[in-house]
Design a protein around this motif. Sequence first.
Motif, mmCIF file in Angstrom:
data_model
loop_
_atom_site.group_PDB
_atom_site.id
_atom_site.type_symbol
_atom_site.label_atom_id
_atom_site.label_comp_id
_atom_site.label_asym_id
_atom_site.label_seq_id
_atom_site.Cartn_x
_atom_site.Cartn_y
_atom_site.Cartn_z
ATOM 1 N N TYR A 24 0.825 -1.204 0.000
ATOM 2 C CA TYR A 24 0.000 0.000 0.000
ATOM 3 C C TYR A 24 0.862 1.258 0.000
ATOM 4 C CZ TYR A 24 -3.454 3.495 1.132
ATOM 5 O OH TYR A 24 -4.237 4.619 1.111
ATOM 6 N N LEU A 27 1.923 2.182 -3.380
ATOM 7 C CA LEU A 27 0.830 2.851 -4.099
ATOM 8 C C LEU A 27 0.702 4.308 -3.654
ATOM 9 C CD1 LEU A 27 -1.843 -0.003 -3.980
ATOM 10 C CD2 LEU A 27 -0.625 0.816 -6.014
ATOM 11 N N LYS A 28 0.759 4.528 -2.328
ATOM 12 C CA LYS A 28 0.658 5.897 -1.807
ATOM 13 C C LYS A 28 1.772 6.790 -2.337
ATOM 14 C CE LYS A 28 0.459 6.199 2.605
ATOM 15 N NZ LYS A 28 0.268 6.263 4.049
ATOM 16 N N THR A 33 -4.393 6.609 -3.048
ATOM 17 C CA THR A 33 -4.754 6.438 -1.642
ATOM 18 C C THR A 33 -6.001 5.577 -1.461
ATOM 19 O OG1 THR A 33 -5.961 8.516 -1.668
ATOM 20 C CG2 THR A 33 -3.684 8.576 -0.871
ATOM 21 N N GLY A 34 -6.948 5.641 -2.372
ATOM 22 C CA GLY A 34 -8.134 4.812 -2.310
ATOM 23 C C GLY A 34 -9.170 5.288 -1.319
ATOM 24 N N LEU A 121 -6.533 -1.725 -2.468
ATOM 25 C CA LEU A 121 -6.956 -0.414 -2.952
ATOM 26 C C LEU A 121 -8.390 -0.501 -3.446
ATOM 27 C CD1 LEU A 121 -5.848 2.509 -3.577
ATOM 28 C CD2 LEU A 121 -5.526 1.686 -5.918
ATOM 29 N N ASP A 123 -11.146 2.064 -5.201
ATOM 30 C CA ASP A 123 -11.276 3.390 -5.825
ATOM 31 C C ASP A 123 -12.081 3.238 -7.104
ATOM 32 O OD1 ASP A 123 -10.839 6.146 -6.488
ATOM 33 O OD2 ASP A 123 -8.909 6.047 -5.465
#
Length: 170
Positions: A24, A27-28, A33-34, A121, A123
């Motif tokens: 995660y 990804l951030k 961020t989701g 995630l 989103d």
Amino acid sequence: MAEQFLTLMADLDEDSQAIMSEWYNALKEEGFTGMQTPGLPYHISLATFPLDKEQEAVELMRKVAEEFSPIPVHISHIGLFAGGKVLFGSPEMTPGLVSLHDACAMETNQEHVWVPHASILIDEPETVCAALPVFVKSFYPFIGKITRLHLCAFWPTREIASIELNGHKK
């Protein structure tokens, strides 16, 4: 928004939490961020229940936790649900994982086919699809453990109970 349902989750051990947090965080770092629920540990959802079944779900969770010891899970692949809104790591379907799921089933929650997964995630599809190459680069398979059951109500999130697996079944 009023609560809509209960979810019984299988929480993963601390080492697994650290690995999935790395995924995660990658990804951030790229700006993703989701919309997933903050503060919940990485988990595999086992069953859902209507709100009026809270006491039965708590009793079931306690019974199952007394029957099962920690269960190894091999998070071995990446998944994306139809509609493209959820990106996840997914475990192999082992007899222990299937037994745990089956033990958590009640007649009230048999509406959907169960797909074991740990969401990384959540989103809009465009965002999740854009995040996929980043996730692919950071993902690696690992063997973790389910160590605890956790019951929550959703939207908004209300944590109801959490109990360690301390039984004899694997």
